[in-house]
Write a protein that holds these residues in place. Structure first.
Motif, PDB file in Angstrom:
ATOM      1  N   PRO A  20      50.017  82.234  72.901  1.00  0.00           N
ATOM      2  CA  PRO A  20      51.143  82.008  72.150  1.00  0.00           C
ATOM      3  C   PRO A  20      52.369  82.573  72.428  1.00  0.00           C
ATOM      4  O   PRO A  20      53.431  82.425  71.827  1.00  0.00           O
ATOM      5  N   GLU A  21      52.258  83.542  73.485  1.00  0.00           N
ATOM      6  CA  GLU A  21      53.607  84.261  73.734  1.00  0.00           C
ATOM      7  C   GLU A  21      54.848  83.192  74.244  1.00  0.00           C
ATOM      8  O   GLU A  21      55.698  83.415  74.110  1.00  0.00           O
ATOM      9  N   ASP A  22      54.343  82.171  75.361  1.00  0.00           N
ATOM     10  CA  ASP A  22      55.223  81.557  75.860  1.00  0.00           C
ATOM     11  C   ASP A  22      55.247  80.004  75.565  1.00  0.00           C
ATOM     12  O   ASP A  22      55.998  79.295  76.267  1.00  0.00           O
ATOM     13  N   ALA A  23      54.224  79.556  74.888  1.00  0.00           N
ATOM     14  CA  ALA A  23      54.341  78.376  74.362  1.00  0.00           C
ATOM     15  C   ALA A  23      53.508  78.114  73.044  1.00  0.00           C
ATOM     16  O   ALA A  23      52.576  79.175  72.671  1.00  0.00           O
ATOM     17  N   ASP A  24      53.896  77.253  72.310  1.00  0.00           N
ATOM     18  CA  ASP A  24      53.185  76.903  70.933  1.00  0.00           C
ATOM     19  C   ASP A  24      51.902  76.244  71.108  1.00  0.00           C
ATOM     20  O   ASP A  24      51.098  76.412  70.333  1.00  0.00           O
ATOM     21  N   ILE A  25      52.148  74.943  71.930  1.00  0.00           N
ATOM     22  CA  ILE A  25      50.698  74.426  72.263  1.00  0.00           C
ATOM     23  C   ILE A  25      50.664  74.026  73.961  1.00  0.00           C
ATOM     24  O   ILE A  25      51.760  74.524  74.576  1.00  0.00           O
ATOM     25  N   ALA A  26      49.730  73.801  74.244  1.00  0.00           N
ATOM     26  CA  ALA A  26      49.324  73.295  75.747  1.00  0.00           C
ATOM     27  C   ALA A  26      48.621  72.059  75.639  1.00  0.00           C
ATOM     28  O   ALA A  26      47.853  71.886  74.934  1.00  0.00           O
ATOM     29  N   LEU A  72      56.828  73.768  62.246  1.00  0.00           N
ATOM     30  CA  LEU A  72      57.658  74.556  63.342  1.00  0.00           C
ATOM     31  C   LEU A  72      59.037  73.973  63.454  1.00  0.00           C
ATOM     32  O   LEU A  72      59.353  72.773  63.751  1.00  0.00           O
ATOM     33  N   SER A  73      60.031  74.796  63.565  1.00  0.00           N
ATOM     34  CA  SER A  73      61.505  74.480  63.960  1.00  0.00           C
ATOM     35  C   SER A  73      61.617  74.069  65.153  1.00  0.00           C
ATOM     36  O   SER A  73      62.521  73.320  65.628  1.00  0.00           O
ATOM     37  N   PHE A  74      60.851  74.569  66.209  1.00  0.00           N
ATOM     38  CA  PHE A  74      61.122  74.524  67.487  1.00  0.00           C
ATOM     39  C   PHE A  74      59.551  74.507  68.339  1.00  0.00           C
ATOM     40  O   PHE A  74      58.980  75.528  68.098  1.00  0.00           O
ATOM     41  N   VAL A  75      59.100  73.460  68.998  1.00  0.00           N
ATOM     42  CA  VAL A  75      57.951  73.305  69.636  1.00  0.00           C
ATOM     43  C   VAL A  75      58.036  73.541  71.222  1.00  0.00           C
ATOM     44  O   VAL A  75      58.478  72.722  71.887  1.00  0.00           O
ATOM     45  N   ARG A  76      57.287  74.595  71.546  1.00  0.00           N
ATOM     46  CA  ARG A  76      57.272  74.960  73.126  1.00  0.00           C
ATOM     47  C   ARG A  76      55.867  74.429  73.452  1.00  0.00           C
ATOM     48  O   ARG A  76      55.021  74.752  73.158  1.00  0.00           O
ATOM     49  N   ILE A  77      56.116  73.310  74.638  1.00  0.00           N
ATOM     50  CA  ILE A  77      54.675  72.544  75.060  1.00  0.00           C
ATOM     51  C   ILE A  77      54.723  73.238  76.802  1.00  0.00           C
ATOM     52  O   ILE A  77      55.564  72.830  77.407  1.00  0.00           O
ATOM     53  N   ALA A  78      53.537  73.536  76.918  1.00  0.00           N
ATOM     54  CA  ALA A  78      53.236  73.989  78.492  1.00  0.00           C
ATOM     55  C   ALA A  78      52.145  73.086  79.052  1.00  0.00           C
ATOM     56  O   ALA A  78      51.399  72.733  78.471  1.00  0.00           O
ATOM     57  N   SER A  79      52.313  72.614  80.233  1.00  0.00           N
ATOM     58  CA  SER A  79      51.329  71.689  80.595  1.00  0.00           C
ATOM     59  C   SER A  79      51.645  71.537  82.258  1.00  0.00           C
ATOM     60  O   SER A  79      52.797  71.433  82.677  1.00  0.00           O
ATOM     61  N   GLU A  80      50.209  71.080  82.862  1.00  0.00           N
ATOM     62  CA  GLU A  80      50.563  70.664  84.369  1.00  0.00           C
ATOM     63  C   GLU A  80      51.164  69.274  84.329  1.00  0.00           C
ATOM     64  O   GLU A  80      51.555  68.576  85.153  1.00  0.00           O
ATOM     65  N   PHE A  81      51.145  68.566  83.230  1.00  0.00           N
ATOM     66  CA  PHE A  81      51.388  66.944  83.068  1.00  0.00           C
ATOM     67  C   PHE A  81      52.653  66.910  82.056  1.00  0.00           C
ATOM     68  O   PHE A  81      52.575  66.472  81.006  1.00  0.00           O
ATOM     69  N   PRO A  82      53.810  67.017  82.660  1.00  0.00           N
ATOM     70  CA  PRO A  82      55.026  67.186  81.895  1.00  0.00           C
ATOM     71  C   PRO A  82      55.454  65.895  81.337  1.00  0.00           C
ATOM     72  O   PRO A  82      55.831  65.725  80.193  1.00  0.00           O
ATOM     73  N   ASN A  83      55.193  65.011  82.062  1.00  0.00           N
ATOM     74  CA  ASN A  83      55.287  63.470  81.508  1.00  0.00           C
ATOM     75  C   ASN A  83      54.654  63.106  80.438  1.00  0.00           C
ATOM     76  O   ASN A  83      54.928  62.357  79.460  1.00  0.00           O
ATOM     77  N   ILE A  84      53.355  63.587  80.419  1.00  0.00           N
ATOM     78  CA  ILE A  84      52.173  63.186  79.316  1.00  0.00           C
ATOM     79  C   ILE A  84      52.785  63.915  78.110  1.00  0.00           C
ATOM     80  O   ILE A  84      52.712  63.508  77.212  1.00  0.00           O
ATOM     81  N   ALA A  85      53.266  65.205  78.471  1.00  0.00           N
ATOM     82  CA  ALA A  85      53.615  66.211  77.457  1.00  0.00           C
ATOM     83  C   ALA A  85      54.597  65.512  76.736  1.00  0.00           C
ATOM     84  O   ALA A  85      54.914  65.476  75.367  1.00  0.00           O
ATOM     85  N   GLU A  86      55.646  64.792  77.386  1.00  0.00           N
ATOM     86  CA  GLU A  86      56.758  64.177  76.800  1.00  0.00           C
ATOM     87  C   GLU A  86      56.410  62.855  75.902  1.00  0.00           C
ATOM     88  O   GLU A  86      57.004  62.741  74.833  1.00  0.00           O
ATOM     89  N   ALA A  87      55.750  62.262  76.643  1.00  0.00           N
ATOM     90  CA  ALA A  87      55.007  61.082  75.836  1.00  0.00           C
ATOM     91  C   ALA A  87      54.324  61.674  74.536  1.00  0.00           C
ATOM     92  O   ALA A  87      54.777  60.770  73.414  1.00  0.00           O
TER      93      ALA A  87
END
Length: 242
Positions: free
Chosen positions: A157-163, A118-133
């Motif tokens: 898949p519409e608003d994020a690639d992974i969660a 993927l050229s750009f990965v969109r990540i959705a999470s309640e835990f944004p700091n864990i997602a950054e890690a």
């Protein structure tokens, strides 16, 4: 005076049972009292306050409360951003299980390695700091973390690639049309944890709370994030970034 922070929400009822079994009954807590400050009749030297789970680590880290019980996910979420806070995760408790996992629609990715396509990965999470890690450990070249208030599984898949979400049972993912990514396993084995302020541990006698609750500890729980290695970026993905 010992100040104890307890969680509202799903953790409330099992925590109330655990406390009562340890001889630390909090009046009205298990019954769902709407009062935020509750008495512990057996211990007049303990002051109890009820918070949202996510707020308890910061309350304890700041020293507003000496001891707290909350989900490990919120402890790691805070420590991922503020690692120097005087907060100590003492022990896992036998309530509030589940895993923090990385999920995606099968057409997007079935493994962490697929993220390199993927050229750009969109990540959705309640835990944004864990997602950054996670994103840093995987060395994603381009990504965006979208912190959400809840229901992160609804974003792909519409608003994020992974969660990155909490899952109690693997069967939950099928209902969302998602799969857990191979190569990520569970980022965190989640459960309720007993936490304490480091300065309170050094300067106060917290034994009335700690001795009663640590008898139920789970010494095998690691309390650490299990992060993946770096993904391989495909030539096509590199080309799309230029």
């Amino acid at each position: 005076m010992i100040k104890l922070a307890l969680a509202t929400g799903d953790l409330r009822a099992p925590t109330a049972e655990l406390l009562s079994a340890a001889g630390l009954h909090v009046e009205g807590y298990g019954e769902g009292s709407r009062q935020y400050r509750l008495p512990m009749p057996s211990r007049e030297d303990v002051r109890v306050r009820v918070f949202r789970e996510r707020d308890i680590p910061m309350q304890v880290a700041l020293g507003n409360y000496d001891v707290g019980i909350t989900s490990l996910s919120w402890v790691i979420e805070m420590q991922s951003r503020f690692p120097q806070q005087p907060l100590i995760a003492l022990s896992a408790l036998p309530v509030g299980g589940g895993d923090i996992v990385v999920v995606a629609p099968p057409e997007t990715a079935r493994s962490v390695a697929d993220l390199g396509m993927l050229s750009f990965v969109r990540i959705a999470s309640e835990f944004p700091n864990i997602a950054e890690a996670f994103a840093r450990a995987a060395r994603l070249r381009r990504y965006r973390v979208q912190g959400v208030a809840g229901a992160a599984a609804a974003y792909p898949p519409e608003d994020a690639d992974i969660a990155i979400i909490t899952v109690q049972e693997p069967e939950e993912l099928a209902g969302h049309g998602l799969v857990a990514l191979e190569g990520a396993n569970a980022l965190l084995q989640n459960s309720a944890w007993l936490i304490a302020n480091a300065n309170s541990l050094a300067g106060k006698d917290l034994s009335p709370i700690l001795e009663a609750l640590l008898s139920n500890r789970n010494p095998a729980a690691s309390g650490r994030l299990q992060l993946p290695g770096p993904v391989s970026v495909s030539p096509s993905a590199n080309g799309q970034r230029s």
